[in-house]
Design an enzyme around this catalytic site. Sequence first.
Site, mmCIF file in Angstrom:
data_model
loop_
_atom_site.group_PDB
_atom_site.id
_atom_site.type_symbol
_atom_site.label_atom_id
_atom_site.label_comp_id
_atom_site.label_asym_id
_atom_site.label_seq_id
_atom_site.Cartn_x
_atom_site.Cartn_y
_atom_site.Cartn_z
ATOM 1 C CG ASP A 80 -2.051 0.963 1.130
ATOM 2 O OD1 ASP A 80 -3.205 0.515 1.010
ATOM 3 O OD2 ASP A 80 -1.793 2.193 1.184
ATOM 4 C CB ILE A 81 0.733 4.316 -2.096
ATOM 5 C CG1 ILE A 81 1.788 5.268 -2.622
ATOM 6 C CG2 ILE A 81 -0.558 5.046 -1.760
ATOM 7 C CD1 ILE A 81 1.447 5.868 -3.977
ATOM 8 C CG HIS A 124 -8.684 -2.712 -2.409
ATOM 9 N ND1 HIS A 124 -9.630 -2.057 -3.177
ATOM 10 C CD2 HIS A 124 -8.549 -1.986 -1.278
ATOM 11 C CE1 HIS A 124 -10.031 -0.962 -2.531
ATOM 12 N NE2 HIS A 124 -9.409 -0.906 -1.374
ATOM 13 C CG LEU A 125 -8.037 -9.388 1.764
ATOM 14 C CD1 LEU A 125 -9.360 -9.156 2.497
ATOM 15 C CD2 LEU A 125 -7.812 -10.879 1.523
ATOM 16 C CG HIS A 126 -6.819 -2.882 3.145
ATOM 17 N ND1 HIS A 126 -6.053 -1.750 2.968
ATOM 18 C CD2 HIS A 126 -8.018 -2.599 2.588
ATOM 19 C CE1 HIS A 126 -6.758 -0.825 2.336
ATOM 20 N NE2 HIS A 126 -7.964 -1.321 2.095
ATOM 21 N N GLY A 170 -15.610 2.865 3.660
ATOM 22 C CA GLY A 170 -14.307 3.511 3.504
ATOM 23 C C GLY A 170 -13.552 3.091 2.255
ATOM 24 C CD GLN A 171 -14.668 -0.294 -2.831
ATOM 25 O OE1 GLN A 171 -15.830 -0.513 -2.495
ATOM 26 N NE2 GLN A 171 -14.119 -0.862 -3.892
HETATM 27 P P1 DGP Z 1 -9.544 1.574 0.439
HETATM 28 O O1 DGP Z 1 -9.617 2.841 1.230
HETATM 29 O O2 DGP Z 1 -10.006 0.355 1.214
HETATM 30 O O3 DGP Z 1 -10.243 1.707 -0.892
HETATM 31 O O4 DGP Z 1 -8.004 1.322 0.164
HETATM 32 C C1 DGP Z 1 -7.341 1.803 -0.949
HETATM 33 C C2 DGP Z 1 -5.879 1.737 -0.642
HETATM 34 O O5 DGP Z 1 -5.181 1.911 -1.851
HETATM 35 C C3 DGP Z 1 -5.384 2.818 0.295
HETATM 36 O O6 DGP Z 1 -4.929 2.203 1.495
HETATM 37 C C4 DGP Z 1 -4.240 3.484 -0.433
HETATM 38 C C5 DGP Z 1 -3.962 2.561 -1.569
HETATM 39 N N1 DGP Z 1 -3.563 3.222 -2.792
HETATM 40 C C6 DGP Z 1 -4.231 4.207 -3.452
HETATM 41 N N2 DGP Z 1 -3.559 4.559 -4.558
HETATM 42 C C7 DGP Z 1 -2.464 3.755 -4.621
HETATM 43 C C8 DGP Z 1 -1.389 3.635 -5.551
HETATM 44 O O7 DGP Z 1 -1.297 4.312 -6.567
HETATM 45 N N3 DGP Z 1 -0.433 2.708 -5.258
HETATM 46 C C9 DGP Z 1 -0.499 1.913 -4.153
HETATM 47 N N4 DGP Z 1 0.493 1.036 -3.956
HETATM 48 N N5 DGP Z 1 -1.503 1.993 -3.256
HETATM 49 C C10 DGP Z 1 -2.478 2.907 -3.500
#
Ligand code: DGP
Length: 114
Positions: free
Chosen positions: A30-31, A100-102, A93-94
């Site tokens: 995650d970024i 996507h699964l965290h 909170g999506q």
């Molecule tokens: P959610 O809030 O559950 O939809 O999580 C989306 C996640 O995606 C959030 O934790 C940040 C991550 N994210 C958003 N943009 C990018 C990206 O460009 N690269 C990566 N690696 N993660 C990203």
Amino acid sequence: MDDCLFCKIVSGKIPSDRVFEDEEVYAFRDINPQAPTHVLIIPKRHIPSAAALTGDDAAVCGRLVVVAARIAQECGMADRGFRLVLNSGEDGGQSVGHLHLHLLGGRKLGWPPG
Ligand code: DGP
């Protein structure tokens, strides 16, 4: 999906820190990590959210969880524990419209979530 951020990550149009990949699943860091280990596990096929799942998606959803467990083991989190989170929709909170699964771990996580 041409305009989907995570589809672009799967295709390599947007770079990512890849952790795992097979025919069906892609996993990357995650970024904006919320824990020392924060990995996103996604289906390569575009599925908008958990709310959009059908019976046809059961196998790939199971695969997401199995891959997450494997990554948790490889990261040394299996003994102390970890958390799997699947946010869906605005109240959930999506923020990215591709399932996507965290996978979160490496510290004690609070409960209940905010
Ligand atoms: P959610 O809030 O559950 O939809 O999580 C989306 C996640 O995606 C959030 O934790 C940040 C991550 N994210 C958003 N943009 C990018 C990206 O460009 N690269 C990566 N690696 N993660 C990203």
